[in-house]
Enzyme design. Structure first.
Site, mmCIF file in Angstrom:
data_model
loop_
_atom_site.group_PDB
_atom_site.id
_atom_site.type_symbol
_atom_site.label_atom_id
_atom_site.label_comp_id
_atom_site.label_asym_id
_atom_site.label_seq_id
_atom_site.Cartn_x
_atom_site.Cartn_y
_atom_site.Cartn_z
ATOM 1 N N ASP A 1 0.665 1.871 0.096
ATOM 2 C CA ASP A 1 -0.386 0.874 0.296
ATOM 3 C C ASP A 1 -1.692 1.339 -0.337
ATOM 4 O OD1 ASP A 1 -0.547 2.958 2.225
ATOM 5 O OD2 ASP A 1 -1.940 1.745 3.402
ATOM 6 N N GLU A 2 -2.572 0.388 -0.605
ATOM 7 C CA GLU A 2 -3.961 0.631 -1.030
ATOM 8 C C GLU A 2 -4.055 1.656 -2.159
ATOM 9 O OE1 GLU A 2 -6.307 -0.471 3.078
ATOM 10 O OE2 GLU A 2 -5.492 1.545 2.912
#
Length: 535
Positions: free
Chosen positions: A340-341
């Site tokens: 993620d991210e």
């Protein structure tokens, strides 16, 4: 909101009676005496699949025995666990035997009970005995959690209490809706000791949670010893948010957590977040950076600024070493690789990296789990994506997840504005964040995992998970205040049939859990939306 279907008429009427009683206490009515009340059959969390109340209750007495199948060491261990729970408060000896005589609390494993599956059980209570039957040991353990909740809340205390100890008469037959019912603890932003993790495991087990996802690495700290890369833990684990001392689990520590979780029939899902959220690793080994220069350790809370160097061969030596050692330590089927991210990683590099990271997980015999951004790469066959988007996440991102699901990628649902346990309850909550909005107890409960994401077949939803990120969480009291009571609602969404999901009825059963949580020393949030007993 009432989801499709209703509770059985008898179960619903029991809840209405209970609601009236709770409302009366809240209005100032004093109970006639301090004798513990017998919880109605079925007034438990998660709601059972089937409840048939009736007949005389069973009463624990000083002569009660716990009788287990003599051929099953696991049944004996579960019986011993049950005795250990009940002895302090009742003061009874509760010997665990395999004498097969009638009466007492009977624990029975019956492999022929195919309809109960791996975690289902049947509980039959009458004047003469309480019998718990399951096909597998996990089901017998889940039955014990229901049995606990059918006794007065004071049974959870660790000192002798006044009885009587009655269990309402009737039969509960129960199986879970989903096989994956998880809670995540972020031990990277703030480190939590083995003892603190064990305490959380015990609390989760009461509500039939069966997965503990440990977020073991992030920008702020690396929390698991890797023999081939020792500085990850000794240096990368030496701090935390705000600059505290941090910490890490030795392999012995990690095995202790795994063993304890297994004794409560929870499977540990370890996560190493990659290629972003990696500053602790980048600070520990300069060669993992494209520049060859190690950044300083990080104690803030920003996200998206770090990335492993995708073109470097040494990056994949690192991935292989970490995955190999973690897979060898972990008996469970899953290994979570984050994903993620990764804002500092180009899309092409992200896809290339996730291809190789997934291959490493498969090489060492584990099933890939990643945050739902994995669906923007190429999920391998059998991979599981964990969705953490919001109600207002873009249609394009939801469509990307749905397309992967239609192609066979399983989903764990963890929508941040529903089940992120680090979100504030209200604007005045002293802990937590609010980037995903405010998440009161009703909001965390009032949604249907089977119909949540447009275009996602219900058959690919593996289950639900409630993550607790720890930017503002640093003590067990913090964990408990933010997790309880919301995690109970997530547990029910994962276990109970969709037909039982009704906020007005759930809040009554949740209110009845207040004294139990208090007896266990859980510092829970007293939501004004729940009619907690005040007497």
């Amino acid at each position: 909101m009432r989801l499709p279907g209703t509770l059985p008429r008898l179960f619903g009427s029991l809840l209405l009676v209970a609601a009236a009683g709770i409302a009366g206490i809240g209005a100032g009515a004093a109970p006639a005496d301090l004798t513990p009340t017998v919880p109605p059959l079925g007034q438990v969390v998660p709601a059972p699949a089937s409840v048939q109340a009736g007949g005389a209750p069973y009463t624990l007495t000083p002569s009660t025995r716990i009788r287990v199948d003599g051929h099953s060491p696991e049944a004996r261990r579960i019986g011993t666990y049950l005795a250990g729970l009940l002895r302090p408060s009742t003061g009874y000896a509760l010997p665990v035997t395999d004498d097969h005589l009638p009466g007492g609390i009977q624990l029975r494993l019956r492999p022929s009970e195919q309809g109960l599956g791996d975690e289902g059980y049947r509980l039959q209570s009458s004047r003469g005995s309480v019998t718990l039957t399951a096909r597998r040991p996990a089901g017998l353990f889940r039955a014990v959690q229901t049995l606990r909740q059918l006794l007065p809340a004071s049974v959870e205390k660790d000192t002798r209490q006044k009885g009587p100890w009655k269990i309402a008469g009737g039969t509960i037959t129960d199986t879970p809706r989903y096989g994956y019912r998880g809670a995540m603890l972020d031990v990277s932003r703030h480190f939590f000791t083995v003892g603190q993790v064990k305490r959380y495991i015990d609390q989760l087990a009461l509500y039939k949670i069966n997965k503990l996802h440990l977020h073991l690495s992030d920008d702020q700290g690396w929390r698991i010893a890797i023999d081939s890369l020792p500085r990850l833990a000794t240096y990368g684990g030496s701090t935390q948010v705000g600059g505290g001392p941090g910490g890490y689990y030795t392999k012995k520590d990690y095995k202790e957590i795994l063993g304890y979780a297994a004794s409560r029939y929870l499977e540990v899902v370890p996560e190493i977040d990659m290629p972003g959220h990696t500053n602790a690793a980048l600070a520990s080994y300069a060669e993992l950076n494209c520049s060859g220069i190690a950044p300083p350790l990080y104690t803030g809370t920003d996200v998206g600024f770090s990335s492993l160097c995708v073109p470097k061969a040494v990056t994949y030596d690192f991935v292989d070493d970490v995955v190999r050692e973690l897979a060898a330590l972990t008996p469970g089927r899953y290994l979570h690789i984050g994903g993620d991210e990764a804002h500092s990683t180009s899309h092409a590099d992200y896809v290339a990296f996730m291809d190789k990271a997934q291959a490493a997980v498969g090489k060492y015999g584990k099933t890939v789990v990643g945050w739902h951004q994995l669906t923007g790469a190429s999920p391998v066959a059998g991979a599981v994506a964990q969705y953490w988007g919001l109600d207002d996440t873009s249609d394009a991102e939801k469509a990307q997840v749905a397309k992967a699901a239609q192609n066979g990628t399983k989903l764990i649902l963890s929508p941040a504005d529903r089940v992120y346990l680090d979100m504030k309850y209200t604007k005045d909550t002293p802990l937590g964040l609010d980037w995903a909005g405010l998440v009161e107890v009703d909001r965390s409960y009032d949604w249907d995992p089977g119909a949540y994401l447009p275009g996602v077949p219900a058959s690919v939803v593996a289950g639900v998970e409630a993550p607790l990120w720890s930017e503002t969480i640093s003590t067990s009291d913090h964990i408990e205040f933010m997790a309880f009571p919301r995690v109970l609602g997530v547990a029910e969404l994962g276990w109970s049939p969709a037909s039982t999901h009704d906020w007005e009825q759930y809040r009554v059963r949740l209110a009845a859990q207040g004294p139990r949580m208090a007896a266990l020393g859980i510092d829970y949030y007293r939501s004004p939306k729940v009619p907690w007993p005040t007497g």
